[in-house]
Scaffold this motif. Sequence first.
Motif, mmCIF file in Angstrom:
data_model
loop_
_atom_site.group_PDB
_atom_site.id
_atom_site.type_symbol
_atom_site.label_atom_id
_atom_site.label_comp_id
_atom_site.label_asym_id
_atom_site.label_seq_id
_atom_site.Cartn_x
_atom_site.Cartn_y
_atom_site.Cartn_z
ATOM 1 N N GLY A 18 -1.235 6.419 9.173
ATOM 2 C CA GLY A 18 -2.600 5.889 9.470
ATOM 3 C C GLY A 18 -2.619 4.905 8.047
ATOM 4 O O GLY A 18 -1.288 4.517 7.840
ATOM 5 N N GLY A 19 -3.879 4.856 7.312
ATOM 6 C CA GLY A 19 -4.606 5.157 7.658
ATOM 7 C C GLY A 19 -4.656 6.435 6.629
ATOM 8 O O GLY A 19 -3.203 6.784 5.975
ATOM 9 N N GLU A 20 -5.251 7.775 6.364
ATOM 10 C CA GLU A 20 -5.530 9.042 5.892
ATOM 11 C C GLU A 20 -5.095 9.532 7.270
ATOM 12 O O GLU A 20 -6.057 10.255 8.135
ATOM 13 C CB GLU A 20 -6.092 9.410 5.228
ATOM 14 C CG GLU A 20 -5.626 10.813 4.790
ATOM 15 C CD GLU A 20 -4.201 12.136 5.003
ATOM 16 O OE1 GLU A 20 -2.844 10.806 3.899
ATOM 17 O OE2 GLU A 20 -3.750 12.802 5.091
ATOM 18 N N PRO A 21 -3.651 10.546 7.879
ATOM 19 C CA PRO A 21 -4.100 11.243 9.233
ATOM 20 C C PRO A 21 -4.903 12.458 9.366
ATOM 21 O O PRO A 21 -5.128 12.579 9.969
ATOM 22 C CB PRO A 21 -2.644 10.954 9.470
ATOM 23 C CG PRO A 21 -1.746 11.104 8.432
ATOM 24 C CD PRO A 21 -2.253 10.426 7.182
ATOM 25 N N VAL B 214 -4.628 0.942 -4.845
ATOM 26 C CA VAL B 214 -5.130 -0.633 -4.621
ATOM 27 C C VAL B 214 -4.394 -1.686 -4.779
ATOM 28 O O VAL B 214 -4.468 -1.919 -4.043
ATOM 29 C CB VAL B 214 -5.624 -0.889 -6.770
ATOM 30 C CG1 VAL B 214 -6.784 -0.227 -7.781
ATOM 31 C CG2 VAL B 214 -3.648 -0.771 -7.399
ATOM 32 N N TYR B 215 -2.735 -0.634 -4.539
ATOM 33 C CA TYR B 215 -2.075 -1.991 -4.019
ATOM 34 C C TYR B 215 -1.895 -2.213 -2.298
ATOM 35 O O TYR B 215 -1.211 -2.316 -1.214
ATOM 36 C CB TYR B 215 -0.343 -1.753 -4.100
ATOM 37 C CG TYR B 215 -0.564 -0.541 -4.228
ATOM 38 C CD1 TYR B 215 0.064 0.206 -3.096
ATOM 39 C CD2 TYR B 215 -0.161 0.754 -5.256
ATOM 40 C CE1 TYR B 215 -0.084 1.815 -2.481
ATOM 41 C CE2 TYR B 215 -0.079 2.485 -5.039
ATOM 42 C CZ TYR B 215 -0.456 2.105 -3.378
ATOM 43 O OH TYR B 215 0.483 3.577 -3.360
ATOM 44 N N CYS B 216 -2.576 -1.157 -1.217
ATOM 45 C CA CYS B 216 -2.603 -1.272 0.052
ATOM 46 C C CYS B 216 -4.305 -1.869 0.142
ATOM 47 O O CYS B 216 -4.383 -1.617 0.926
ATOM 48 C CB CYS B 216 -3.622 0.565 -0.137
ATOM 49 S SG CYS B 216 -2.921 0.511 1.927
ATOM 50 N N THR C 187 6.292 -2.682 -3.596
ATOM 51 C CA THR C 187 5.027 -3.450 -2.940
ATOM 52 C C THR C 187 5.471 -4.064 -1.932
ATOM 53 O O THR C 187 6.060 -5.566 -2.348
ATOM 54 C CB THR C 187 4.427 -3.400 -4.563
ATOM 55 O OG1 THR C 187 2.854 -3.751 -3.398
ATOM 56 C CG2 THR C 187 4.918 -4.445 -4.880
ATOM 57 N N MET C 188 4.850 -4.391 -1.053
ATOM 58 C CA MET C 188 4.911 -5.068 0.557
ATOM 59 C C MET C 188 3.390 -5.790 0.179
ATOM 60 O O MET C 188 2.616 -5.662 0.145
ATOM 61 C CB MET C 188 5.085 -5.270 1.488
ATOM 62 C CG MET C 188 6.068 -4.089 1.794
ATOM 63 S SD MET C 188 6.758 -3.083 3.268
ATOM 64 C CE MET C 188 6.690 -1.836 2.140
ATOM 65 N N PRO C 189 3.561 -7.244 0.463
ATOM 66 C CA PRO C 189 2.680 -8.783 0.054
ATOM 67 C C PRO C 189 1.810 -7.989 1.881
ATOM 68 O O PRO C 189 2.673 -8.815 2.989
ATOM 69 C CB PRO C 189 3.035 -9.769 0.443
ATOM 70 C CG PRO C 189 4.741 -9.479 0.453
ATOM 71 C CD PRO C 189 5.028 -8.369 0.633
ATOM 72 N N VAL D 185 4.680 12.884 0.761
ATOM 73 C CA VAL D 185 3.568 13.026 0.251
ATOM 74 C C VAL D 185 3.716 11.834 -1.209
ATOM 75 O O VAL D 185 4.386 11.439 -1.344
ATOM 76 C CB VAL D 185 3.263 14.161 -1.109
ATOM 77 C CG1 VAL D 185 1.648 14.271 -2.020
ATOM 78 C CG2 VAL D 185 3.010 15.075 0.271
ATOM 79 N N SER D 186 2.677 10.674 -0.463
ATOM 80 C CA SER D 186 2.493 9.592 -1.280
ATOM 81 C C SER D 186 1.543 9.823 -3.023
ATOM 82 O O SER D 186 0.772 10.318 -3.259
ATOM 83 C CB SER D 186 1.710 8.160 -1.142
ATOM 84 O OG SER D 186 2.426 8.090 0.327
ATOM 85 N N LEU D 187 2.895 9.621 -3.437
ATOM 86 C CA LEU D 187 2.006 10.262 -5.222
ATOM 87 C C LEU D 187 2.819 9.337 -6.239
ATOM 88 O O LEU D 187 4.145 8.870 -6.454
ATOM 89 C CB LEU D 187 2.183 11.354 -5.428
ATOM 90 C CG LEU D 187 1.882 11.765 -7.179
ATOM 91 C CD1 LEU D 187 0.386 11.955 -6.897
ATOM 92 C CD2 LEU D 187 2.637 13.662 -7.526
HETATM 93 N N1 SAM Z 1 -2.445 8.059 3.615
HETATM 94 C C1 SAM Z 1 -0.803 8.337 3.704
HETATM 95 C C2 SAM Z 1 -0.015 7.966 2.840
HETATM 96 O O1 SAM Z 1 -1.425 7.959 1.973
HETATM 97 O O2 SAM Z 1 1.013 7.934 2.681
HETATM 98 C C3 SAM Z 1 -0.204 7.489 4.897
HETATM 99 C C4 SAM Z 1 -0.788 5.797 4.741
HETATM 100 S S1 SAM Z 1 -0.284 4.648 3.515
HETATM 101 C C5 SAM Z 1 -0.705 3.094 4.206
HETATM 102 C C6 SAM Z 1 1.643 5.022 3.698
HETATM 103 C C7 SAM Z 1 2.182 4.581 2.949
HETATM 104 O O3 SAM Z 1 1.922 3.253 2.246
HETATM 105 C C8 SAM Z 1 2.485 4.841 0.890
HETATM 106 O O4 SAM Z 1 3.258 5.661 0.825
HETATM 107 C C9 SAM Z 1 1.735 4.101 0.594
HETATM 108 O O5 SAM Z 1 1.625 3.627 -0.907
HETATM 109 C C10 SAM Z 1 2.163 2.772 0.951
HETATM 110 N N2 SAM Z 1 1.898 1.797 0.479
HETATM 111 C C11 SAM Z 1 0.879 1.518 0.872
HETATM 112 N N3 SAM Z 1 0.438 -0.610 1.219
HETATM 113 C C12 SAM Z 1 1.448 -0.531 0.646
HETATM 114 C C13 SAM Z 1 2.047 -2.226 -0.376
HETATM 115 N N4 SAM Z 1 1.587 -3.104 0.462
HETATM 116 N N5 SAM Z 1 3.641 -2.274 -0.535
HETATM 117 C C14 SAM Z 1 4.642 -0.959 0.153
HETATM 118 N N6 SAM Z 1 3.604 0.764 0.213
HETATM 119 C C15 SAM Z 1 2.289 0.038 0.353
#
Ligand code: SAM
Length: 352
Positions: free
Chosen positions: A88-91, A48-50, A212-214, A142-144
């Motif tokens: 990525g995206g999801e690499p 949702v934040y991405c 979280t970044m804008p 790993v993003s979780l």
């Molecule tokens: N799909 C991969 C993943 O989920 O790690 C790699 C890409 S994802 C864009 C990389 C990281 O960016 C993730 O940890 C995600 O939570 C974080 N992320 C995405 N949008 C963000 C935002 N607006 N502010 C802070 N972190 C963000």
Amino acid sequence: MCSAGLYRQATLFKTPKGQGMSQLVDPFGRRISYIRMSVTDRCDFRCVYCMSEDMTFLPKKDLLTLEELERVASAFIELGVEKIRITGGEPLVRKGIMTLFHSLGGHIGPDGLKELTVTTNGSQLARYADELFAAGVRRVNVSLDTLDPEKFQAITRWGKFDKVMEGLAAAQSAGLAVKINAVALKDVNEHEFDAMIAWCGDSGYDLTLIETMPLGDIDGDRTDQYLPLSLVRGRLKKSWTLEDIPYRTGGPARYMKIAETGGKLGFITPMTHNFCESCNRVRLTCTGTLYMCLGQNDAADLKTPLRASESNEPLVEAIYEAISRKPKGHDFVIDREHNKPAVARHMSVTGG
Ligand code: SAM
């Protein structure tokens, strides 16, 4: 200063490296030793934040081929880059991606690449963990953001919690060190960090919390999500003994050791405290655009010089020129009045 002036300034900053190539040093004296390469803007989650749920992705024909990505990476390695993170995206959803890992892994060595790593949502790790290790990857992020399957569903919209858990287990049994990255979200996961620290301690994972970044338009309001990590750190200190440690992974996180678990806890705080002064990174998009700063719009096209010649000369010149324009830092603000992102592109475009 005009760009020609800056370029001359950057060439003055060139420092000698091994076989005649010069390392990349920006106008502020920071050596660029780390590139994050996005291999796709597509993702199998819709956090949702991405992203918004309804995303338009790039046509596949606009992407650099895996061979082209390897060529750009090789040029950066020649210029002294020691760490590559594939993102990525999801690499791991990009078709044939293991070919790239294997070819980049071939650059690992005392005079080449020191670390090849990946940031993933974990959905494909069960399938690829062994092969990543075989290619030379030793650590994965790993993003979780939560350990609660229902909340996980709400945050990722399309993610499958069990698949990620399977992926984590596979990563560990393949011998990969795991770091969990969690974006700190107000009212969403802010009361879960104690549980996540304990779980990471038991599982042998490090944990990093991210503000979280804008970046990019999303469906909701970012001010609702923003949680300053200065506040979180203060709260965590009541339950855990946190000791400052000098540990660094070459990225923006600052680490503390948790005495009770022996694990490390990282903080990435682009909002409350940026670490631009020690920035050593640039980011390549999957279309060959080089962003010298995550939080600024200036970028350099590397696709054109890459395709202009079989020789890497035009590409290398374009890289030097781009580094000569690396800005001092970003100036993110969460714009409470207008709810506009500081930077229009999503994290999935620039590569997280
Ligand atoms: N799909 C991969 C993943 O989920 O790690 C790699 C890409 S994802 C864009 C990389 C990281 O960016 C993730 O940890 C995600 O939570 C974080 N992320 C995405 N949008 C963000 C935002 N607006 N502010 C802070 N972190 C963000």
